[in-house]
Write a protein that holds these residues in place. Structure first.
Motif, PDB file in Angstrom:
ATOM      1  N   LEU A 168       0.826  -1.201   0.000  1.00 15.42           N
ATOM      2  CA  LEU A 168       0.000   0.000   0.000  1.00 15.42           C
ATOM      3  C   LEU A 168       0.862   1.254   0.000  1.00 15.42           C
ATOM      4  O   LEU A 168       0.559   2.221  -0.719  1.00 15.42           O
ATOM      5  CB  LEU A 168      -0.933  -0.005   1.215  1.00 15.42           C
ATOM      6  N   ASP A 169       1.935   1.278   0.776  1.00 20.87           N
ATOM      7  CA  ASP A 169       2.794   2.471   0.820  1.00 20.87           C
ATOM      8  C   ASP A 169       3.389   2.762  -0.553  1.00 20.87           C
ATOM      9  O   ASP A 169       3.458   3.932  -0.980  1.00 20.87           O
ATOM     10  CB  ASP A 169       3.910   2.288   1.851  1.00 20.87           C
ATOM     11  N   ASP A 170       3.811   1.728  -1.253  1.00 24.27           N
ATOM     12  CA  ASP A 170       4.354   1.890  -2.601  1.00 24.27           C
ATOM     13  C   ASP A 170       3.279   2.419  -3.547  1.00 24.27           C
ATOM     14  O   ASP A 170       3.506   3.313  -4.362  1.00 24.27           O
ATOM     15  CB  ASP A 170       4.898   0.549  -3.089  1.00 24.27           C
ATOM     16  N   TRP A 171       2.091   1.845  -3.451  1.00 19.60           N
ATOM     17  CA  TRP A 171       0.953   2.266  -4.279  1.00 19.60           C
ATOM     18  C   TRP A 171       0.627   3.756  -4.048  1.00 19.60           C
ATOM     19  O   TRP A 171       0.414   4.512  -4.984  1.00 19.60           O
ATOM     20  CB  TRP A 171      -0.228   1.387  -3.927  1.00 19.60           C
ATOM     21  N   LYS A 172       0.580   4.154  -2.782  1.00 22.00           N
ATOM     22  CA  LYS A 172       0.297   5.554  -2.458  1.00 22.00           C
ATOM     23  C   LYS A 172       1.358   6.491  -3.035  1.00 22.00           C
ATOM     24  O   LYS A 172       1.044   7.573  -3.537  1.00 22.00           O
ATOM     25  CB  LYS A 172       0.249   5.745  -0.940  1.00 22.00           C
ATOM     26  N   ALA A 173       2.604   6.066  -2.943  1.00 22.53           N
ATOM     27  CA  ALA A 173       3.704   6.927  -3.376  1.00 22.53           C
ATOM     28  C   ALA A 173       3.757   7.096  -4.886  1.00 22.53           C
ATOM     29  O   ALA A 173       4.227   8.117  -5.389  1.00 22.53           O
ATOM     30  CB  ALA A 173       5.028   6.363  -2.868  1.00 22.53           C
ATOM     31  N   ARG A 174       3.241   6.108  -5.625  1.00 21.47           N
ATOM     32  CA  ARG A 174       3.440   6.110  -7.082  1.00 21.47           C
ATOM     33  C   ARG A 174       2.142   6.238  -7.877  1.00 21.47           C
ATOM     34  O   ARG A 174       2.164   6.172  -9.107  1.00 21.47           O
ATOM     35  CB  ARG A 174       4.180   4.836  -7.482  1.00 21.47           C
ATOM     36  N   THR A 175       1.020   6.406  -7.184  1.00 22.27           N
ATOM     37  CA  THR A 175      -0.249   6.651  -7.866  1.00 22.27           C
ATOM     38  C   THR A 175      -0.989   7.764  -7.123  1.00 22.27           C
ATOM     39  O   THR A 175      -0.539   8.246  -6.079  1.00 22.27           O
ATOM     40  CB  THR A 175      -1.160   5.406  -7.901  1.00 22.27           C
ATOM     41  N   ALA A 176      -2.144   8.123  -7.630  1.00 17.74           N
ATOM     42  CA  ALA A 176      -2.985   9.135  -6.983  1.00 17.74           C
ATOM     43  C   ALA A 176      -4.118   8.494  -6.188  1.00 17.74           C
ATOM     44  O   ALA A 176      -5.109   9.166  -5.872  1.00 17.74           O
ATOM     45  CB  ALA A 176      -3.563  10.067  -8.040  1.00 17.74           C
ATOM     46  N   TYR A 177      -3.963   7.218  -5.815  1.00 15.60           N
ATOM     47  CA  TYR A 177      -5.067   6.463  -5.227  1.00 15.60           C
ATOM     48  C   TYR A 177      -4.791   6.022  -3.795  1.00 15.60           C
ATOM     49  O   TYR A 177      -3.655   5.877  -3.365  1.00 15.60           O
ATOM     50  CB  TYR A 177      -5.361   5.220  -6.080  1.00 15.60           C
ATOM     51  N   ASP A 178      -5.873   5.800  -3.070  1.00 18.30           N
ATOM     52  CA  ASP A 178      -5.877   5.094  -1.782  1.00 18.30           C
ATOM     53  C   ASP A 178      -5.067   5.768  -0.684  1.00 18.30           C
ATOM     54  O   ASP A 178      -4.483   5.102   0.175  1.00 18.30           O
ATOM     55  CB  ASP A 178      -5.421   3.642  -1.985  1.00 18.30           C
ATOM     56  N   ASP A 179      -5.077   7.091  -0.657  1.00 17.39           N
ATOM     57  CA  ASP A 179      -4.368   7.802   0.419  1.00 17.39           C
ATOM     58  C   ASP A 179      -4.926   7.471   1.792  1.00 17.39           C
ATOM     59  O   ASP A 179      -4.204   7.539   2.794  1.00 17.39           O
ATOM     60  CB  ASP A 179      -4.441   9.314   0.191  1.00 17.39           C
ATOM     61  N   ASN A 180      -6.194   7.144   1.870  1.00 16.72           N
ATOM     62  CA  ASN A 180      -6.823   6.854   3.158  1.00 16.72           C
ATOM     63  C   ASN A 180      -7.155   5.378   3.344  1.00 16.72           C
ATOM     64  O   ASN A 180      -7.923   5.027   4.239  1.00 16.72           O
ATOM     65  CB  ASN A 180      -8.105   7.687   3.286  1.00 16.72           C
ATOM     66  N   SER A 181      -6.584   4.541   2.515  1.00 13.77           N
ATOM     67  CA  SER A 181      -6.826   3.105   2.634  1.00 13.77           C
ATOM     68  C   SER A 181      -5.913   2.485   3.685  1.00 13.77           C
ATOM     69  O   SER A 181      -4.975   3.123   4.179  1.00 13.77           O
ATOM     70  CB  SER A 181      -6.638   2.420   1.275  1.00 13.77           C
ATOM     71  N   SER A 182      -6.166   1.232   4.037  1.00 11.18           N
ATOM     72  CA  SER A 182      -5.444   0.592   5.137  1.00 11.18           C
ATOM     73  C   SER A 182      -5.189  -0.873   4.834  1.00 11.18           C
ATOM     74  O   SER A 182      -5.687  -1.432   3.844  1.00 11.18           O
ATOM     75  CB  SER A 182      -6.260   0.726   6.432  1.00 11.18           C
ATOM     76  N   THR A 183      -4.400  -1.498   5.713  1.00 19.05           N
ATOM     77  CA  THR A 183      -4.071  -2.926   5.591  1.00 19.05           C
ATOM     78  C   THR A 183      -4.277  -3.614   6.942  1.00 19.05           C
ATOM     79  O   THR A 183      -3.384  -4.279   7.458  1.00 19.05           O
ATOM     80  CB  THR A 183      -2.631  -3.122   5.099  1.00 19.05           C
ATOM     81  N   ILE A 184      -5.444  -3.460   7.498  1.00 18.54           N
ATOM     82  CA  ILE A 184      -5.767  -3.971   8.826  1.00 18.54           C
ATOM     83  C   ILE A 184      -6.398  -5.360   8.718  1.00 18.54           C
ATOM     84  O   ILE A 184      -7.345  -5.561   7.950  1.00 18.54           O
ATOM     85  CB  ILE A 184      -6.740  -3.015   9.548  1.00 18.54           C
ATOM     86  N   THR A 185      -5.896  -6.302   9.476  1.00 15.31           N
ATOM     87  CA  THR A 185      -6.500  -7.636   9.489  1.00 15.31           C
ATOM     88  C   THR A 185      -7.940  -7.539   9.976  1.00 15.31           C
ATOM     89  O   THR A 185      -8.183  -7.066  11.089  1.00 15.31           O
ATOM     90  CB  THR A 185      -5.706  -8.573  10.406  1.00 15.31           C
ATOM     91  N   PRO A 186      -8.914  -7.957   9.173  1.00 15.44           N
ATOM     92  CA  PRO A 186     -10.320  -7.743   9.560  1.00 15.44           C
ATOM     93  C   PRO A 186     -10.777  -8.534  10.777  1.00 15.44           C
ATOM     94  O   PRO A 186     -11.717  -8.118  11.460  1.00 15.44           O
ATOM     95  CB  PRO A 186     -11.100  -8.179   8.313  1.00 15.44           C
TER      96      PRO A 186
END
Length: 211
Positions: A168-186
Protein backbone atom coordinates in the motif's frame (compact mmCIF):
# COMPACT_ATOMS: atom_id res chain seq x y z
CA UNK A 1 -21.70 -14.71 -10.52
CA UNK A 2 -23.43 -11.59 -11.82
CA UNK A 3 -23.05 -10.22 -15.38
CA UNK A 4 -23.96 -6.78 -16.79
CA UNK A 5 -23.49 -6.07 -20.49
CA UNK A 6 -24.13 -3.37 -23.07
CA UNK A 7 -27.24 -1.30 -22.45
CA UNK A 8 -27.33 -1.97 -18.70
CA UNK A 9 -27.67 1.19 -16.64
CA UNK A 10 -29.24 2.27 -13.39
CA UNK A 11 -28.72 -1.15 -11.78
CA UNK A 12 -28.11 -1.85 -8.12
CA UNK A 13 -26.17 -5.09 -7.62
CA UNK A 14 -26.30 -5.41 -3.87
CA UNK A 15 -26.39 -7.82 -0.92
CA UNK A 16 -25.36 -10.90 -2.86
CA UNK A 17 -23.28 -13.79 -1.55
CA UNK A 18 -21.26 -15.18 -4.47
CA UNK A 19 -19.29 -18.26 -3.57
CA UNK A 20 -18.24 -21.87 -4.14
CA UNK A 21 -18.07 -21.99 -7.95
CA UNK A 22 -16.05 -25.22 -7.94
CA UNK A 23 -17.94 -28.39 -6.97
CA UNK A 24 -16.01 -30.71 -4.69
CA UNK A 25 -13.37 -32.57 -6.66
CA UNK A 26 -13.66 -30.30 -9.70
CA UNK A 27 -10.54 -29.72 -11.79
CA UNK A 28 -12.16 -27.11 -14.00
CA UNK A 29 -9.75 -24.53 -15.44
CA UNK A 30 -12.56 -22.15 -16.45
CA UNK A 31 -12.07 -18.49 -15.57
CA UNK A 32 -14.22 -17.43 -12.61
CA UNK A 33 -15.80 -14.00 -12.20
CA UNK A 34 -17.66 -12.85 -9.10
CA UNK A 35 -19.27 -9.74 -10.60
CA UNK A 36 -18.55 -8.90 -14.25
CA UNK A 37 -19.36 -5.63 -16.05
CA UNK A 38 -18.54 -5.15 -19.73
CA UNK A 39 -19.68 -2.17 -21.78
CA UNK A 40 -22.37 -1.49 -19.18
CA UNK A 41 -22.31 2.30 -19.46
CA UNK A 42 -24.31 4.09 -16.83
CA UNK A 43 -24.78 7.83 -16.74
CA UNK A 44 -24.37 10.50 -14.09
CA UNK A 45 -28.04 10.07 -13.17
CA UNK A 46 -28.32 6.31 -13.78
CA UNK A 47 -25.02 4.75 -12.68
CA UNK A 48 -24.49 1.06 -12.07
CA UNK A 49 -23.73 0.53 -8.39
CA UNK A 50 -22.10 -2.66 -7.07
CA UNK A 51 -22.38 -2.54 -3.30
CA UNK A 52 -22.46 -4.64 -0.14
CA UNK A 53 -21.66 -7.92 -1.88
CA UNK A 54 -19.67 -10.80 -0.39
CA UNK A 55 -17.47 -12.85 -2.73
CA UNK A 56 -15.63 -15.80 -1.23
CA UNK A 57 -14.71 -19.50 -1.25
CA UNK A 58 -13.23 -19.76 -4.75
CA UNK A 59 -11.36 -22.87 -3.60
CA UNK A 60 -10.18 -25.90 -5.52
CA UNK A 61 -10.60 -26.25 -9.27
CA UNK A 62 -7.85 -26.57 -11.85
CA UNK A 63 -4.44 -25.11 -11.12
CA UNK A 64 -4.49 -22.75 -14.12
CA UNK A 65 -7.94 -21.25 -13.44
CA UNK A 66 -8.01 -17.43 -13.33
CA UNK A 67 -10.05 -15.77 -10.59
CA UNK A 68 -11.60 -12.30 -10.66
CA UNK A 69 -13.56 -10.96 -7.70
CA UNK A 70 -14.82 -7.72 -9.29
CA UNK A 71 -14.27 -7.05 -13.01
CA UNK A 72 -15.01 -3.94 -15.07
CA UNK A 73 -14.32 -3.73 -18.80
CA UNK A 74 -15.21 -0.41 -20.40
CA UNK A 75 -18.20 0.41 -18.20
CA UNK A 76 -18.62 4.14 -17.51
CA UNK A 77 -20.27 5.38 -14.32
CA UNK A 78 -19.71 2.14 -12.44
CA UNK A 79 -19.35 2.46 -8.68
CA UNK A 80 -18.03 -0.27 -6.37
CA UNK A 81 -18.80 0.36 -2.68
CA UNK A 82 -18.73 -1.66 0.55
CA UNK A 83 -17.91 -5.03 -1.04
CA UNK A 84 -15.93 -7.80 0.66
CA UNK A 85 -13.81 -10.03 -1.58
CA UNK A 86 -11.95 -12.94 0.03
CA UNK A 87 -9.94 -15.07 -2.40
CA UNK A 88 -7.93 -17.55 -0.37
CA UNK A 89 -6.90 -21.10 -1.16
CA UNK A 90 -3.93 -23.27 -0.28
CA UNK A 91 -5.48 -26.56 -1.35
CA UNK A 92 -4.04 -26.41 -4.90
CA UNK A 93 -0.56 -25.47 -6.12
CA UNK A 94 -2.00 -23.05 -8.65
CA UNK A 95 -0.54 -21.22 -11.64
CA UNK A 96 -3.56 -19.07 -12.51
CA UNK A 97 -3.79 -15.34 -11.87
CA UNK A 98 -5.97 -13.85 -9.13
CA UNK A 99 -7.46 -10.35 -8.98
CA UNK A 100 -9.56 -8.67 -6.30
CA UNK A 101 -10.62 -5.73 -8.51
CA UNK A 102 -9.71 -5.65 -12.21
CA UNK A 103 -10.35 -2.76 -14.59
CA UNK A 104 -9.59 -2.68 -18.31
CA UNK A 105 -10.33 -0.66 -21.49
CA UNK A 106 -8.79 2.77 -22.01
CA UNK A 107 -10.81 5.95 -21.47
CA UNK A 108 -13.44 4.36 -19.26
CA UNK A 109 -14.73 7.24 -17.14
CA UNK A 110 -16.33 7.85 -13.77
CA UNK A 111 -15.45 4.70 -11.88
CA UNK A 112 -15.18 4.63 -8.10
CA UNK A 113 -13.81 1.91 -5.84
CA UNK A 114 -14.33 2.82 -2.19
CA UNK A 115 -14.99 1.29 1.23
CA UNK A 116 -14.18 -2.24 0.08
CA UNK A 117 -12.36 -5.05 1.89
CA UNK A 118 -10.13 -7.34 -0.18
CA UNK A 119 -8.18 -10.28 1.21
CA UNK A 120 -5.96 -12.28 -1.15
CA UNK A 121 -3.99 -15.37 -0.20
CA UNK A 122 -3.95 -17.94 -2.99
CA UNK A 123 -1.11 -20.42 -3.35
CA UNK A 124 -0.29 -19.52 -6.95
CA UNK A 125 2.76 -18.72 -9.03
CA UNK A 126 0.57 -16.54 -11.26
CA UNK A 127 -0.09 -12.84 -10.92
CA UNK A 128 -2.01 -11.94 -7.77
CA UNK A 129 -3.16 -8.34 -7.35
CA UNK A 130 -5.68 -6.65 -5.07
CA UNK A 131 -6.20 -3.81 -7.59
CA UNK A 132 -5.25 -4.18 -11.25
CA UNK A 133 -5.66 -1.26 -13.66
CA UNK A 134 -4.67 -2.44 -17.11
CA UNK A 135 -5.56 0.81 -18.85
CA UNK A 136 -5.14 4.54 -18.60
CA UNK A 137 -6.99 5.62 -15.48
CA UNK A 138 -9.24 8.44 -16.63
CA UNK A 139 -11.80 9.58 -14.07
CA UNK A 140 -11.07 6.79 -11.61
CA UNK A 141 -11.14 7.12 -7.82
CA UNK A 142 -9.99 4.49 -5.34
CA UNK A 143 -9.81 5.20 -1.60
CA UNK A 144 -10.87 4.15 1.90
CA UNK A 145 -10.38 0.48 1.10
CA UNK A 146 -8.84 -2.16 3.36
CA UNK A 147 -6.50 -4.60 1.62
CA UNK A 148 -4.90 -7.64 3.25
CA UNK A 149 -2.34 -9.65 1.29
CA UNK A 150 -0.84 -13.11 1.62
CA UNK A 151 2.79 -13.91 0.90
CA UNK A 152 2.37 -14.26 -2.87
CA UNK A 153 0.12 -11.25 -3.46
CA UNK A 154 0.91 -7.75 -4.70
CA UNK A 155 -1.07 -4.64 -3.85
CA UNK A 156 -1.59 -3.26 -7.32
CA UNK A 157 -0.67 -2.80 -10.96
CA UNK A 158 -1.03 0.55 -12.72
CA UNK A 159 -1.21 0.21 -16.50
CA UNK A 160 -0.69 3.93 -17.02
CA UNK A 161 2.92 3.52 -15.87
CA UNK A 162 3.26 -0.29 -16.27
CA UNK A 163 4.36 -0.49 -12.65
CA UNK A 164 3.72 -3.20 -10.09
CA UNK A 165 3.41 -1.97 -6.51
CA UNK A 166 3.88 -4.61 -3.83
CA UNK A 167 2.54 -2.67 -0.85
CA UNK A 168 0.00 0.00 0.00
CA UNK A 169 2.79 2.47 0.82
CA UNK A 170 4.35 1.89 -2.60
CA UNK A 171 0.95 2.27 -4.28
CA UNK A 172 0.30 5.55 -2.46
CA UNK A 173 3.70 6.93 -3.38
CA UNK A 174 3.44 6.11 -7.08
CA UNK A 175 -0.25 6.65 -7.87
CA UNK A 176 -2.98 9.13 -6.98
CA UNK A 177 -5.07 6.46 -5.23
CA UNK A 178 -5.88 5.09 -1.78
CA UNK A 179 -4.37 7.80 0.42
CA UNK A 180 -6.82 6.85 3.16
CA UNK A 181 -6.83 3.10 2.63
CA UNK A 182 -5.44 0.59 5.14
CA UNK A 183 -4.07 -2.93 5.59
CA UNK A 184 -5.77 -3.97 8.83
CA UNK A 185 -6.50 -7.64 9.49
CA UNK A 186 -10.32 -7.74 9.56
CA UNK A 187 -10.60 -10.57 12.11
CA UNK A 188 -13.63 -12.05 10.42
CA UNK A 189 -16.15 -13.53 12.83
CA UNK A 190 -16.17 -17.14 11.59
CA UNK A 191 -14.75 -17.71 8.07
CA UNK A 192 -15.15 -21.48 8.42
CA UNK A 193 -18.90 -20.92 8.56
CA UNK A 194 -18.65 -18.17 5.94
CA UNK A 195 -19.40 -15.38 8.42
CA UNK A 196 -17.24 -12.52 7.18
CA UNK A 197 -18.32 -9.86 9.59
CA UNK A 198 -15.12 -7.96 10.52
CA UNK A 199 -14.59 -7.75 14.28
CA UNK A 200 -11.42 -5.66 14.38
CA UNK A 201 -12.44 -2.38 16.01
CA UNK A 202 -9.59 -0.62 14.22
CA UNK A 203 -11.71 -0.75 11.07
CA UNK A 204 -14.54 1.21 12.64
CA UNK A 205 -15.31 4.54 10.98
CA UNK A 206 -12.55 4.20 8.40
CA UNK A 207 -14.88 4.50 5.43
CA UNK A 208 -16.22 7.58 3.68
CA UNK A 209 -19.78 8.61 2.85
CA UNK A 210 -20.77 7.61 -0.67
CA UNK A 211 -23.94 8.26 -2.63
Amino acid sequence: GVYLGTGSKGNMITRNRIHSPNPSGSASTSTIYGIFLTGADGTSTTPNVVSNNLIYNFVGGGASAIWYGLYNSGSDFAYFYHNTVVLKDNSVNATGATYGFFRTTANTVNNEFKNNIIELDRNTSGNQYAIYLSDSTSAFASDYNNIVLGANAQFGYNGASTNTMATLDDWKARTAYDDNSSTITPAFSDPQSFNYRPLNANLNNRGTPVG
